[in-house]
Design a protein around this motif. Structure first.
Motif, short mmCIF file in Angstrom:
data_model
loop_
_atom_site.label_atom_id
_atom_site.label_comp_id
_atom_site.label_asym_id
_atom_site.label_seq_id
_atom_site.Cartn_x
_atom_site.Cartn_y
_atom_site.Cartn_z
N MET A 116 36.32 40.16 23.59
CA MET A 116 37.30 39.45 24.40
C MET A 116 36.62 38.64 25.49
SD MET A 116 40.09 42.55 24.60
CE MET A 116 41.04 41.87 25.95
N GLN A 117 35.60 39.21 26.11
CA GLN A 117 34.87 38.49 27.16
C GLN A 117 34.22 37.23 26.59
OE1 GLN A 117 32.15 41.23 29.10
NE2 GLN A 117 33.73 42.81 29.16
N SER A 118 33.61 37.38 25.43
CA SER A 118 32.94 36.23 24.80
C SER A 118 33.95 35.17 24.39
CB SER A 118 32.14 36.70 23.59
OG SER A 118 31.58 35.61 22.89
N PHE A 119 35.02 35.60 23.73
CA PHE A 119 36.03 34.67 23.24
C PHE A 119 36.74 33.96 24.39
CE2 PHE A 119 40.29 33.61 21.68
CZ PHE A 119 39.99 32.94 20.51
N GLY A 120 37.04 34.70 25.47
CA GLY A 120 37.75 34.12 26.61
C GLY A 120 36.85 33.46 27.63
N GLU A 121 35.54 33.48 27.35
CA GLU A 121 34.54 32.90 28.26
C GLU A 121 34.69 33.49 29.67
OE1 GLU A 121 35.13 28.68 27.89
OE2 GLU A 121 33.91 28.56 26.08
N ILE A 122 34.75 34.83 29.70
CA ILE A 122 34.85 35.56 30.96
C ILE A 122 33.58 36.39 31.13
CG2 ILE A 122 36.13 37.32 32.24
CD1 ILE A 122 38.62 36.51 30.70
N LYS A 123 32.89 36.22 32.23
CA LYS A 123 31.69 37.00 32.50
C LYS A 123 32.07 38.48 32.68
CE LYS A 123 29.36 33.15 34.83
NZ LYS A 123 28.79 32.67 36.12
N PRO A 124 31.16 39.39 32.32
CA PRO A 124 31.46 40.82 32.48
C PRO A 124 31.92 41.19 33.88
CG PRO A 124 29.47 40.55 31.18
CD PRO A 124 29.85 39.18 31.67
N GLU A 125 31.34 40.56 34.90
CA GLU A 125 31.72 40.89 36.28
C GLU A 125 33.10 40.35 36.66
OE1 GLU A 125 28.73 37.38 36.59
OE2 GLU A 125 29.05 39.17 35.35
N ASP A 126 33.66 39.46 35.82
CA ASP A 126 35.00 38.91 36.08
C ASP A 126 36.06 39.49 35.13
OD1 ASP A 126 34.08 37.29 38.12
OD2 ASP A 126 33.70 35.58 36.81
N PHE A 127 35.65 40.46 34.33
CA PHE A 127 36.56 41.07 33.35
C PHE A 127 37.23 42.29 33.98
CE2 PHE A 127 37.47 43.62 29.47
CZ PHE A 127 38.17 42.67 28.74
N ASN A 128 38.57 42.31 33.99
CA ASN A 128 39.29 43.37 34.70
C ASN A 128 40.72 43.42 34.17
OD1 ASN A 128 39.98 45.34 36.56
ND2 ASN A 128 40.29 43.89 38.24
N LEU A 129 40.97 44.24 33.14
CA LEU A 129 42.29 44.29 32.51
C LEU A 129 43.22 45.19 33.33
CD1 LEU A 129 41.27 44.71 28.76
CD2 LEU A 129 41.81 42.60 29.99
N GLU A 130 44.36 44.63 33.74
CA GLU A 130 45.28 45.41 34.58
C GLU A 130 46.72 45.42 34.04
OE1 GLU A 130 45.17 45.57 38.65
OE2 GLU A 130 43.01 45.48 38.85
N GLY A 131 46.92 44.88 32.86
CA GLY A 131 48.25 44.92 32.25
C GLY A 131 48.12 45.02 30.74
N SER A 132 49.07 45.71 30.10
CA SER A 132 49.03 45.83 28.63
C SER A 132 50.45 45.92 28.09
CB SER A 132 48.23 47.07 28.21
OG SER A 132 48.77 48.24 28.79
N GLY A 136 54.43 46.58 18.68
CA GLY A 136 54.41 47.08 17.31
C GLY A 136 53.67 46.18 16.34
N GLU A 137 53.54 44.92 16.71
CA GLU A 137 52.84 43.93 15.87
C GLU A 137 51.69 43.27 16.62
OE1 GLU A 137 53.51 43.24 12.71
OE2 GLU A 137 55.29 44.50 12.52
N ASN A 138 51.82 43.15 17.93
CA ASN A 138 50.84 42.45 18.74
C ASN A 138 50.55 43.23 20.02
OD1 ASN A 138 50.91 39.73 17.22
ND2 ASN A 138 53.06 40.06 17.75
N TRP A 139 49.30 43.11 20.46
CA TRP A 139 48.89 43.65 21.75
C TRP A 139 48.67 42.48 22.70
CZ3 TRP A 139 48.17 49.03 22.13
CH2 TRP A 139 48.13 49.72 20.92
N TYR A 140 49.12 42.62 23.93
CA TYR A 140 48.89 41.62 24.96
C TYR A 140 48.16 42.31 26.12
CZ TYR A 140 52.64 39.31 22.34
OH TYR A 140 53.41 38.77 21.35
N LEU A 141 46.94 41.88 26.38
CA LEU A 141 46.13 42.47 27.44
C LEU A 141 45.88 41.41 28.51
CD1 LEU A 141 43.59 44.54 25.30
CD2 LEU A 141 45.76 45.29 26.31
N PHE A 142 46.07 41.79 29.77
CA PHE A 142 46.11 40.84 30.88
C PHE A 142 44.87 41.00 31.75
CE2 PHE A 142 50.29 41.27 29.30
CZ PHE A 142 51.03 40.16 29.68
N ASN A 143 44.04 39.96 31.77
CA ASN A 143 42.87 39.97 32.65
C ASN A 143 43.25 39.51 34.04
OD1 ASN A 143 39.82 40.27 32.82
ND2 ASN A 143 40.10 38.22 33.68
N ARG A 144 42.92 40.33 35.02
CA ARG A 144 43.19 39.99 36.40
C ARG A 144 42.10 39.06 36.93
NH1 ARG A 144 43.58 44.03 41.70
NH2 ARG A 144 44.14 42.38 43.17
N GLY A 145 42.50 37.86 37.31
CA GLY A 145 41.53 36.86 37.73
C GLY A 145 41.16 36.96 39.20
#
Length: 278
Positions: A116-132, A136-145
């Protein structure tokens, strides 16, 4: 937007730094980002139960060691608990059976988070998932910017299980500002075909270190277009990090909210937010 109301509904003693919650059948399930427990609070008899999520759990884990459970989502009778992925020991996803009150499985999502970090072009230090969210068919994960890059990103994972092959989409958002500082995702839920989300403003450029709290917003995203319908500032003093659907009646939708007080005090206030249905 029309008038909203925000009020303290009750307080729970024994939980600190609440970061995610889920309401069902008069029970409120909560996680705290510095705790190793899933908490179950019965709103009728005011009884608090603790369900261990990790080995040798405690209520106040040191910041450099904590699993950083930041979000809850459910589907059918399973509750999914996600770690933020912001450090190497925060990559857990735990599936909890709401009927049997037992853990169904524990996953280490380090490989998925790296992709996800690579695909979203987010550096590891900027990766911070705080919502999900899981429908049943799809997952939505929210990166806190709240890192330097301000990458508020929703990752859509098209898969019934995070262990199978999937298609991945990353959608970036520019969320509203307070005092020139952009807010960042802190939680989200799905109600019918709308995503309701929280975003908050802290005066910090770090996903790790806390900063001065400047306020929080509620907002809504149309699931079909993935575009924001509206945002509304709801406080200038609270960092709301947990959101769950409460009830909908008389053209009003109600949510329960919790806040991360960034202290070791084991008490959590639960707020009720009421909005007109648009």
């Amino acid at each position: 937007m029309e008038k909203f109301t925000l009020e303290i509904l009750f307080q729970i003693i024994g939980i600190g730094s609440a970061s995610g919650l889920f309401f069902t059948d008069n029970s409120l399930y909560l996680v705290g980002d510095n705790s190793g427990f899933l908490y179950e609070y019965n709103m009728q008899n005011q009884q608090l139960n603790e369900h261990p999520l990790i080995d040798n759990p405690t209520k106040n884990i040191a910041k450099n060691l904590k699993p950083d459970f930041e979000s809850l989502t459910n589907h059918n009778d399973t509750l999914y608990v996600f770690g933020s992925g912001s450090t190497e020991n925060r990559n857990k996803m735990i599936a909890f059976d709401l009927k049997k009150k037992t853990i169904l499985q524990k996953n280490n999502l380090v490989d998925l988070y790296a992709l996800m970090q690579s695909f979203g072009e987010i550096k590891p230090e900027d990766f911070n998932l705080e919502g999900s969210i899981f429908d049943g068919e799809n997952w939505y994960l929210f990166n806190r910017g709240n890192g330097i890059s301000n990458k508020n990103t929703i990752f859509t994972i098209h898969a019934k299980s995070l262990g199978e092959e999937f298609a991945l989409v990353a959608t970036n958002y520019k969320l509203p500002k307070i005092k020139g500082i952009r807010s960042s995702f802190t939680d989200a839920i799905l109600v019918e075909d709308k995503i309701y989300f929280l975003s908050t403003v802290e005066n910090t450029k770090s996903t790790y270190d806390d900063g001065e709290i400047l306020g929080s917003f509620i907002g809504r995203i149309d699931l079909k277009t993935m575009k924001i319908d509206f945002t509304q500032k709801i406080t200038a003093t609270h960092k709301f990090e947990g959101l769950t659907f409460y009830k909908k009646e008389n053209n009003t939708i109600e949510f329960l909210l919790c806040e991360d007080n960034d202290t070791e005090v084991l008490e959590t206030k639960i707020y009720k937010l009421s909005l007109p249905v648009k």
